[in-house]
Design a protein around this motif. Structure first.
Motif, mmCIF file in Angstrom:
data_model
loop_
_atom_site.group_PDB
_atom_site.id
_atom_site.type_symbol
_atom_site.label_atom_id
_atom_site.label_comp_id
_atom_site.label_asym_id
_atom_site.label_seq_id
_atom_site.Cartn_x
_atom_site.Cartn_y
_atom_site.Cartn_z
ATOM 1 N N ASN A 280 6.143 -28.361 -26.270
ATOM 2 C CA ASN A 280 6.762 -28.106 -27.573
ATOM 3 C C ASN A 280 5.920 -28.632 -28.736
ATOM 4 N N ASN A 281 4.849 -29.346 -28.407
ATOM 5 C CA ASN A 281 4.005 -29.934 -29.447
ATOM 6 C C ASN A 281 2.973 -28.890 -29.886
ATOM 7 N N ARG A 292 -13.208 -32.477 -42.311
ATOM 8 C CA ARG A 292 -12.059 -32.124 -43.135
ATOM 9 C C ARG A 292 -11.376 -30.850 -42.669
ATOM 10 N N GLN A 293 -11.868 -30.249 -41.608
ATOM 11 C CA GLN A 293 -11.202 -29.092 -41.014
ATOM 12 C C GLN A 293 -11.281 -29.203 -39.492
ATOM 13 N N PRO A 294 -10.587 -30.197 -38.945
ATOM 14 C CA PRO A 294 -10.685 -30.451 -37.502
ATOM 15 C C PRO A 294 -9.925 -29.421 -36.685
ATOM 16 N N ASP A 295 -10.312 -29.322 -35.423
ATOM 17 C CA ASP A 295 -9.554 -28.507 -34.481
ATOM 18 C C ASP A 295 -8.204 -29.160 -34.202
ATOM 19 N N ILE A 296 -7.272 -28.356 -33.767
ATOM 20 C CA ILE A 296 -5.958 -28.861 -33.345
ATOM 21 C C ILE A 296 -6.064 -29.404 -31.927
ATOM 22 N N ASP A 297 -5.359 -30.506 -31.670
ATOM 23 C CA ASP A 297 -5.231 -31.043 -30.310
ATOM 24 C C ASP A 297 -3.896 -30.570 -29.755
ATOM 25 N N PRO A 298 -3.882 -29.483 -28.975
ATOM 26 C CA PRO A 298 -2.601 -28.903 -28.550
ATOM 27 C C PRO A 298 -1.865 -29.783 -27.542
ATOM 28 N N LEU A 336 0.296 -37.137 -34.749
ATOM 29 C CA LEU A 336 0.666 -36.680 -33.412
ATOM 30 C C LEU A 336 1.523 -35.411 -33.448
ATOM 31 N N PHE A 337 2.199 -35.189 -34.577
ATOM 32 C CA PHE A 337 3.127 -34.054 -34.694
ATOM 33 C C PHE A 337 2.800 -33.195 -35.914
ATOM 34 N N TYR A 338 1.533 -33.221 -36.312
ATOM 35 C CA TYR A 338 1.123 -32.616 -37.580
ATOM 36 C C TYR A 338 1.530 -31.149 -37.682
ATOM 37 N N MET A 339 1.235 -30.368 -36.656
ATOM 38 C CA MET A 339 1.512 -28.923 -36.741
ATOM 39 C C MET A 339 3.008 -28.633 -36.671
#
Length: 361
Positions: A280-281, A292-298, A336-339
């Motif tokens: 769910n994350n 300043r434009q990092p990849d997402i850690d799914p 940890l829950f940015y998206m």
């Protein structure tokens, strides 16, 4: 006799070594906190000059100008501030650690200002640029040790809150123009945001403009909720005119300081209940000055509300510096829950605008 003294000294030193080994994770933290202690009492110091919120320099983020709250991760998202129909008033956490001779941050403290720009505006406030125009005031924040000092700490926090109130009143009178808005914050900022809800929203017309209050890393206590009976906990992903909060800890966290707190799980947006797996994350995000434009850690962590805390499994490297002590992930409450925060702020804004008949953000 000399032999006996040496034996006693050896046992003493061994004891110190054992204690040091057992508490090895806490020793550098205790030293860091010692370094943060102001040199004088609050009454012995002269507070820094008050802010002027008519000046752009007293705002860490404003729509219509380029600043660190405009950043986005490397994903299919945009900075939607130019077209947003909703504002966010964001109250930043503590970035003033090395207090020196002042219990409240002077405007010119570049170390605190750099942390604010490159840490907080990028890593926290930017999560709202998909839904909202971001207004984030600077203020004479209290030094970190204010939360641990029962004499001088409350005075420093009261001074900080006076600035937050002044900034908020300026925002309402000169910048917001009656638009819907989100109240968002972290840590010390949430300490002040709780007071704003109690002083300016509950039982007052301004509540009708409130999309939601994201009071993350702060005191979501029964006492506060009893003072704001018309602003309940958000208990669905699209509830509005409600409040949200959590404090992130690991499974081995043992302190009881959240016993009187409530928790909203950012992986399912439910109050005080329900496990949510890492599936769910939507992704953690780690902005840095060099990226300043990092990849997402799914699927970075799971989460479950337990006894007022948001309990997670151990996160991966990059989310594991525990400044506040073992198993305390306070500084990662947003990242940890940015998206999930980003998407939920959009969803709640759309729900609010749909219910009120306003244009979409």
């Amino acid at each position: 006799m000399k032999k006996i003294i040496l034996i006693i000294a050896g046992i003493f030193l061994l004891g110190i070594g054992v204690v040091a080994f057992i508490y090895r994770d806490l020793i550098p933290i205790a030293y860091d906190f010692y370094q943060m202690m102001p040199d004088k009492s609050f009454d012995e110091t002269i507070p820094p000059p008050a802010p002027d919120y008519a000046s752009d320099s007293w705002w860490a983020a404003l729509p219509g100008r380029s600043d660190e709250a405009d950043v986005i991760p490397n994903a299919d998202v945009i900075d939607n501030q130019p077209d947003a129909s909703v504002d966010v008033f964001f109250i930043h956490p503590t970035t003033y650690f090395e207090a020196g001779n002042s219990w409240n941050q002077p405007f010119e403290n570049e170390t605190a200002n750099r942390r604010l720009k490159l840490g907080v505006m990028m890593g926290q406030a930017s999560s709202f640029n998909g839904c909202c125009k971001i207004y984030a005031p600077k203020y004479r924040q209290a030094a970190l040790l204010a939360f641990m000092d029962g004499d001088d700490g409350p005075k420093a926090l009261d001074l900080a809150y006076e600035d937050v109130k002044s900034a908020f009143e300026y925002f309402i009178k000169h910048l917001n123009m009656g638009r819907p808005f989100i109240l968002a914050s972290h840590s010390q900022g949430s300490f002040h945001a709780v007071r704003l809800l109690e002083d300016y929203f509950t039982g007052k017309p301004l509540l009708h403009q409130l999309v939601a209050a994201y009071l993350i890393g702060g005191p979501m206590t029964n006492e506060h909720l009893n003072k704001t009976p018309d602003i309940p906990l958000c208990d669905s992903p699209t509830s509005t005119r409600c409040q949200i909060g959590w404090n992130t800890v690991g499974k081995e966290y043992s302190a009881s300081n959240y016993a009187d707190s409530h928790c909203i799980n950012p992986l399912n947006w439910r109050a005080d209940q329900g496990y949510a797996s890492s599936n769910n994350n939507l992704g953690g995000v780690r902005f840095t000055p060099d990226n300043r434009q990092p990849d997402i850690d799914p699927a970075v962590v799971d989460a479950e509300c337990q006894e007022g805390k948001l309990v997670i499994s151990r996160p991966p490297t990059g989310y594991d510096y525990m400044m506040m002590g073992p198993e305390n992930y306070h500084i990662y409450d947003y990242s940890l829950f940015y998206m999930n925060i980003r998407q939920n702020a959009i969803d709640r804004s759309l729900a609010f605008l749909g219910a009120s008949g306003s244009a979409n953000p």
